[in-house]
Design an enzyme around this catalytic site. Structure first.
Site, PDB file in Angstrom:
ATOM      1  N   HIS A 142      28.519  17.248  50.360  1.00  0.00           N
ATOM      2  CA  HIS A 142      27.782  18.493  50.080  1.00  0.00           C
ATOM      3  C   HIS A 142      26.594  18.693  51.014  1.00  0.00           C
ATOM      4  O   HIS A 142      26.072  19.811  51.115  1.00  0.00           O
ATOM      5  CB  HIS A 142      27.250  18.487  48.643  1.00  0.00           C
ATOM      6  CG  HIS A 142      28.307  18.576  47.594  1.00  0.00           C
ATOM      7  ND1 HIS A 142      29.281  19.550  47.601  1.00  0.00           N
ATOM      8  CD2 HIS A 142      28.554  17.808  46.500  1.00  0.00           C
ATOM      9  CE1 HIS A 142      30.083  19.374  46.557  1.00  0.00           C
ATOM     10  NE2 HIS A 142      29.660  18.323  45.874  1.00  0.00           N
ATOM     11  N   HIS A 181      34.876  19.007  43.769  1.00  0.00           N
ATOM     12  CA  HIS A 181      33.907  20.022  44.184  1.00  0.00           C
ATOM     13  C   HIS A 181      34.126  20.379  45.650  1.00  0.00           C
ATOM     14  O   HIS A 181      34.532  19.538  46.449  1.00  0.00           O
ATOM     15  CB  HIS A 181      32.484  19.500  43.970  1.00  0.00           C
ATOM     16  CG  HIS A 181      32.235  19.019  42.579  1.00  0.00           C
ATOM     17  ND1 HIS A 181      32.114  17.681  42.249  1.00  0.00           N
ATOM     18  CD2 HIS A 181      32.128  19.708  41.422  1.00  0.00           C
ATOM     19  CE1 HIS A 181      31.927  17.562  40.952  1.00  0.00           C
ATOM     20  NE2 HIS A 181      31.930  18.785  40.423  1.00  0.00           N
ATOM     21  N   ASP A 267      36.720  12.798  40.964  1.00  0.00           N
ATOM     22  CA  ASP A 267      36.268  13.639  39.868  1.00  0.00           C
ATOM     23  C   ASP A 267      37.277  14.714  39.474  1.00  0.00           C
ATOM     24  O   ASP A 267      37.034  15.463  38.520  1.00  0.00           O
ATOM     25  CB  ASP A 267      34.897  14.261  40.158  1.00  0.00           C
ATOM     26  CG  ASP A 267      34.663  14.580  41.618  1.00  0.00           C
ATOM     27  OD1 ASP A 267      35.636  14.560  42.396  1.00  0.00           O
ATOM     28  OD2 ASP A 267      33.518  14.851  41.995  1.00  0.00           O
TER      29      ASP A 267
END
Length: 372
Positions: A142, A181, A267
């Site tokens: 990220h 994500h 995740d």
């Protein structure tokens, strides 16, 4: 085959701050018993413990690495950001960006995390190992050059890529991100470039809320070299494998990389507390098998997996172990104790057909939008 496993106890000492999951403490938000953000050392430490107990460590080249140097970091991050991060770290820690708390020595630990990814990639490219896994912590996918976010303080994979390219070891690099994500940091860093192909399969509008759309394909020379595959909540084993077969593998074939790097988050696993996907340990194992085959066909097996997210302390170790079994070919197996129940909780045929229609539509768009 030699599989390198790059890890360091000091990475487990990165501290996560005053949060309850992703909520800052205060007001009506109570502290958790374990404390801190979901990105805790336990998922990684328990994976490492499981590896020791099963004996798979005997089939891996277990090693650490030096921290990434300031020169390494400056290829991706501006000096102003690094100086602020180092100063705050030396003063006892704090928080920069969004949800990226750290304690004293946080800068050195983050540089070590990047150094693990860097050394693993260099060793793959030099032929010291056939493939590798870097247990990097804190994660990195990220992090933008000057704005850390989503638990990520340095862009580990980008730092590794830039180091390998600076040494003339890699030209074309493919990054496949299956963390749940969106890999917004990696995308941002390479959005204008055609030598690094970035592919992210993620839960739609989980994090960040404003990135990861299929229409974001790159810019300038990089147009067509960024690919986002957002999936609705509830996608499971079959949907992820369909993405691999219908979109990711054909894209890798056309890009023809010198090395494949996976941003390996767990995740999307069925028990993750901050995601809503239904992947299993076997899902991650089979995705690894498919990526490994692509690497063998395209780039002499050169493959690196870099640890990203995954926050189920009970289940991540089994997902990670399964990946390492496939990566190394080891016979030291950790059977998934939840295999039967996670299989029973997979989407039914009607839902898989729905996911398949979405995936097929994206495959058609990406197939017609490929540059050249």
């Amino acid at each position: 085959m030699t599989t390198g496993f790059y890890w360091d106890e000091r990475c487990f000492w990165h501290a996560g701050g005053n949060y309850a999951l992703t909520l800052p403490l205060g007001g009506l938000v109570q502290p958790l018993a374990a404390g801190g953000i979901p990105e805790s050392p336990e998922t990684k430490r328990r994976l490492r413990n499981l590896m020791e107990v099963t004996g798979i460590t005997r089939d891996l080249m277990m090693t650490s690495a030096d921290a990434a140097s300031r020169e390494d970091l400056l290829r991706v991050h501006p000096a102003s950001y690094l100086d602020k991060f180092k100063s705050m770290s030396d003063a006892g820690g704090g928080e920069l960006g969004l949800r990226t708390p750290f304690a004293k020595d946080g800068y050195e630990i983050a540089a070590l995390s990047a150094g693990l990814a860097k050394q693993a990639l260099l060793d793959v490219m030099r032929g010291r190992v056939d493939n590798a896994y870097a247990l990097s912590r804190p994660p990195g996918h990220h992090c933008l050059p000057d704005w850390p976010n989503g638990f990520c303080l340095l862009a580990n994979i980008a730092i590794a890529i830039e180091a390998a390219q600076a040494e003339g070891l890699a030209g074309r690099v493919a990054v496949v991100d299956w963390d749940v994500h969106h890999g917004n940091g990696t995308e941002h860093i390479y959005y204008d470039r055609d030598d690094v192909m970035t592919i992210s399969v993620h839960q739609e509008k989980n994090y960040p809320l404003d990135t990861g759309d299929t229409s974001d394909r790159g810019r300038g020379r990089g147009e067509g070299f960024n690919m986002n595959i957002p999936l609705p909540p509830g996608a499971g084993h079959n949907a992820y494998l369909e993405v691999m077969e219908r979109i990711i593998q054909p894209t890798l074939e056309r890009f023809d990389p010198d090395v494949i790097i996976v941003a390996c988050g767990f995740d999307a696993g069925i028990f993750d507390p901050i995601a809503r996907m239904l992947c299993t340990a076997e899902t991650f194992g089979e995705m690894t098998r498919q990526i490994k085959r692509s690497a063998e066909r395209l780039c002499d097996g050169r493959l690196l997996l870099v640890h990203e997210g995954g926050y189920s302390e009970a289940y991540v170790p089994f997902c990670g172990h399964r990946v390492l079994e496939v990566l190394s070919g080891s016979s030291h197996v950790a059977e998934d104790p939840m295999a039967a129940t996670v299989a029973a909780r997979q989407p039914n045929g009607q839902m898989d057909a729905f996911f398949g229609g979405l995936i097929g539509g994206m495959a058609k768009v990406f197939g017609t939008g490929w540059p050249g």
